[in-house]
Design a protein around this motif. Sequence first.
Motif, PDB file in Angstrom:
ATOM      1  N   LEU A   1      79.227  22.520  37.007  1.00 14.54           N
ATOM      2  CA  LEU A   1      80.675  22.410  36.816  1.00 14.54           C
ATOM      3  C   LEU A   1      81.260  23.704  36.245  1.00 14.54           C
ATOM      4  N   VAL A   2      80.603  24.261  35.244  1.00 16.01           N
ATOM      5  CA  VAL A   2      81.090  25.508  34.652  1.00 16.01           C
ATOM      6  C   VAL A   2      81.002  26.655  35.661  1.00 16.01           C
ATOM      7  N   SER A   3      79.947  26.669  36.457  1.00 16.97           N
ATOM      8  CA  SER A   3      79.821  27.711  37.480  1.00 16.97           C
ATOM      9  C   SER A   3      80.948  27.624  38.495  1.00 16.97           C
ATOM     10  N   TYR A   4      81.226  26.430  38.973  1.00 19.10           N
ATOM     11  CA  TYR A   4      82.330  26.272  39.930  1.00 19.10           C
ATOM     12  C   TYR A   4      83.675  26.607  39.293  1.00 19.10           C
ATOM     13  N   ALA A   5      83.853  26.231  38.034  1.00 10.10           N
ATOM     14  CA  ALA A   5      85.105  26.567  37.348  1.00 10.10           C
ATOM     15  C   ALA A   5      85.235  28.082  37.192  1.00 10.10           C
ATOM     16  N   ALA A   6      84.129  28.751  36.865  1.00  9.57           N
ATOM     17  CA  ALA A   6      84.163  30.206  36.724  1.00  9.57           C
ATOM     18  C   ALA A   6      84.488  30.868  38.056  1.00  9.57           C
ATOM     19  N   ILE A   7      83.933  30.347  39.121  1.00 10.66           N
ATOM     20  CA  ILE A   7      84.240  30.905  40.443  1.00 10.66           C
ATOM     21  C   ILE A   7      85.688  30.620  40.808  1.00 10.66           C
ATOM     22  N   ALA A   8      86.155  29.399  40.533  1.00 10.59           N
ATOM     23  CA  ALA A   8      87.523  29.021  40.902  1.00 10.59           C
ATOM     24  C   ALA A   8      88.557  29.834  40.132  1.00 10.59           C
ATOM     25  N   PHE A   9      88.282  30.107  38.872  1.00 13.68           N
ATOM     26  CA  PHE A   9      89.239  30.876  38.068  1.00 13.68           C
ATOM     27  C   PHE A   9      88.930  32.375  38.076  1.00 13.68           C
ATOM     28  N   LYS A  10      88.007  32.757  38.918  1.00 13.04           N
ATOM     29  CA  LYS A  10      87.634  34.163  39.119  1.00 13.04           C
ATOM     30  C   LYS A  10      87.198  34.845  37.825  1.00 13.04           C
ATOM     31  N   MET A  11      86.368  34.132  37.067  1.00 11.56           N
ATOM     32  CA  MET A  11      85.791  34.696  35.846  1.00 11.56           C
ATOM     33  C   MET A  11      84.376  35.167  36.186  1.00 11.56           C
ATOM     34  N   THR A  12      84.300  36.301  36.790  1.00 17.47           N
ATOM     35  CA  THR A  12      83.001  36.777  37.265  1.00 17.47           C
ATOM     36  C   THR A  12      82.031  37.071  36.122  1.00 17.47           C
ATOM     37  N   THR A  13      82.545  37.522  34.993  1.00 17.31           N
ATOM     38  CA  THR A  13      81.621  37.816  33.885  1.00 17.31           C
ATOM     39  C   THR A  13      80.960  36.541  33.357  1.00 17.31           C
ATOM     40  N   VAL A  14      81.726  35.477  33.269  1.00 12.64           N
ATOM     41  CA  VAL A  14      81.154  34.199  32.819  1.00 12.64           C
ATOM     42  C   VAL A  14      80.123  33.706  33.822  1.00 12.64           C
ATOM     43  N   PHE A  15      80.446  33.819  35.103  1.00 13.70           N
ATOM     44  CA  PHE A  15      79.520  33.381  36.142  1.00 13.70           C
ATOM     45  C   PHE A  15      78.222  34.188  36.094  1.00 13.70           C
ATOM     46  N   ILE A  16      78.337  35.496  35.922  1.00 18.22           N
ATOM     47  CA  ILE A  16      77.148  36.350  35.852  1.00 18.22           C
ATOM     48  C   ILE A  16      76.321  36.011  34.614  1.00 18.22           C
ATOM     49  N   TRP A  17      76.958  35.749  33.474  1.00 12.93           N
ATOM     50  CA  TRP A  17      76.231  35.357  32.262  1.00 12.93           C
ATOM     51  C   TRP A  17      75.480  34.048  32.475  1.00 12.93           C
ATOM     52  N   ILE A  18      76.137  33.097  33.110  1.00 13.69           N
ATOM     53  CA  ILE A  18      75.492  31.798  33.373  1.00 13.69           C
ATOM     54  C   ILE A  18      74.269  31.991  34.258  1.00 13.69           C
ATOM     55  N   GLN A  19      74.424  32.779  35.318  1.00 15.19           N
ATOM     56  CA  GLN A  19      73.297  33.026  36.222  1.00 15.19           C
ATOM     57  C   GLN A  19      72.161  33.759  35.502  1.00 15.19           C
ATOM     58  N   GLY A  20      72.493  34.742  34.692  1.00 14.52           N
ATOM     59  CA  GLY A  20      71.471  35.487  33.961  1.00 14.52           C
ATOM     60  C   GLY A  20      70.722  34.622  32.967  1.00 14.52           C
ATOM     61  N   LEU A  21      71.445  33.798  32.212  1.00 14.53           N
ATOM     62  CA  LEU A  21      70.791  32.903  31.255  1.00 14.53           C
ATOM     63  C   LEU A  21      69.914  31.872  31.959  1.00 14.53           C
ATOM     64  N   THR A  22      70.387  31.403  33.088  1.00 17.13           N
ATOM     65  CA  THR A  22      69.598  30.438  33.855  1.00 17.13           C
ATOM     66  C   THR A  22      68.298  31.068  34.324  1.00 17.13           C
ATOM     67  N   ILE A  23      68.377  32.276  34.836  1.00  9.20           N
ATOM     68  CA  ILE A  23      67.166  32.958  35.304  1.00  9.20           C
ATOM     69  C   ILE A  23      66.212  33.224  34.143  1.00  9.20           C
ATOM     70  N   LEU A  24      66.737  33.526  32.964  1.00  9.48           N
ATOM     71  CA  LEU A  24      65.876  33.763  31.809  1.00  9.48           C
ATOM     72  C   LEU A  24      65.195  32.486  31.312  1.00  9.48           C
ATOM     73  N   PHE A  25      65.878  31.347  31.409  1.00  9.88           N
ATOM     74  CA  PHE A  25      65.324  30.104  30.885  1.00  9.88           C
ATOM     75  C   PHE A  25      64.399  29.385  31.852  1.00  9.88           C
ATOM     76  N   ILE A  26      64.401  29.732  33.115  1.00 11.82           N
ATOM     77  CA  ILE A  26      63.555  29.038  34.096  1.00 11.82           C
ATOM     78  C   ILE A  26      62.065  29.111  33.728  1.00 11.82           C
ATOM     79  N   PRO A  27      61.504  30.272  33.350  1.00  8.81           N
ATOM     80  CA  PRO A  27      60.071  30.281  32.977  1.00  8.81           C
ATOM     81  C   PRO A  27      59.762  29.383  31.777  1.00  8.81           C
ATOM     82  N   PHE A  28      60.656  29.344  30.799  1.00 15.48           N
ATOM     83  CA  PHE A  28      60.430  28.484  29.633  1.00 15.48           C
ATOM     84  C   PHE A  28      60.446  27.009  30.027  1.00 15.48           C
TER      85      PHE A  28
END
Length: 109
Positions: A64-91
């Motif tokens: 939901l937050v990812s879609y909201a970030a894309i819809a409101f064109k908040m690319t920095t928030v979207f990139i942070w979400i993607q980066g944190l997700t990639i970091l937490f996947i191994p854990f």
Amino acid sequence: MKENNESEWISKLMEDLQKVEDIHKVEVPQQHHLMNTLTNFKTERKKAYRRELVIFLITALIILVSYAAIAFKMTTVFIWIQGLTILFIPFIFMAEKKRRNKRKEVTML
């Protein structure tokens, strides 16, 4: 003669079946043991249900937050979400593998 042969065969079969039954006697569990096993199973299912519910809610919120970030064109928030997700996947995979090893489950991971 044929009837005698058949009856002999049936009697041998019955004897062999009786031997198999005698070898494989099943011990009937006590009621308290069954209740204890059932209680443990129920508590494990409750824990698993809660864990699955929390994982589902977190995943739904991330989407939901990812879609909201894309819809409101908040690319920095979207990139942070993607980066944190990639970091937490191994854990997440390590924690899941540890949990499955503790329960001695067969996994494909």
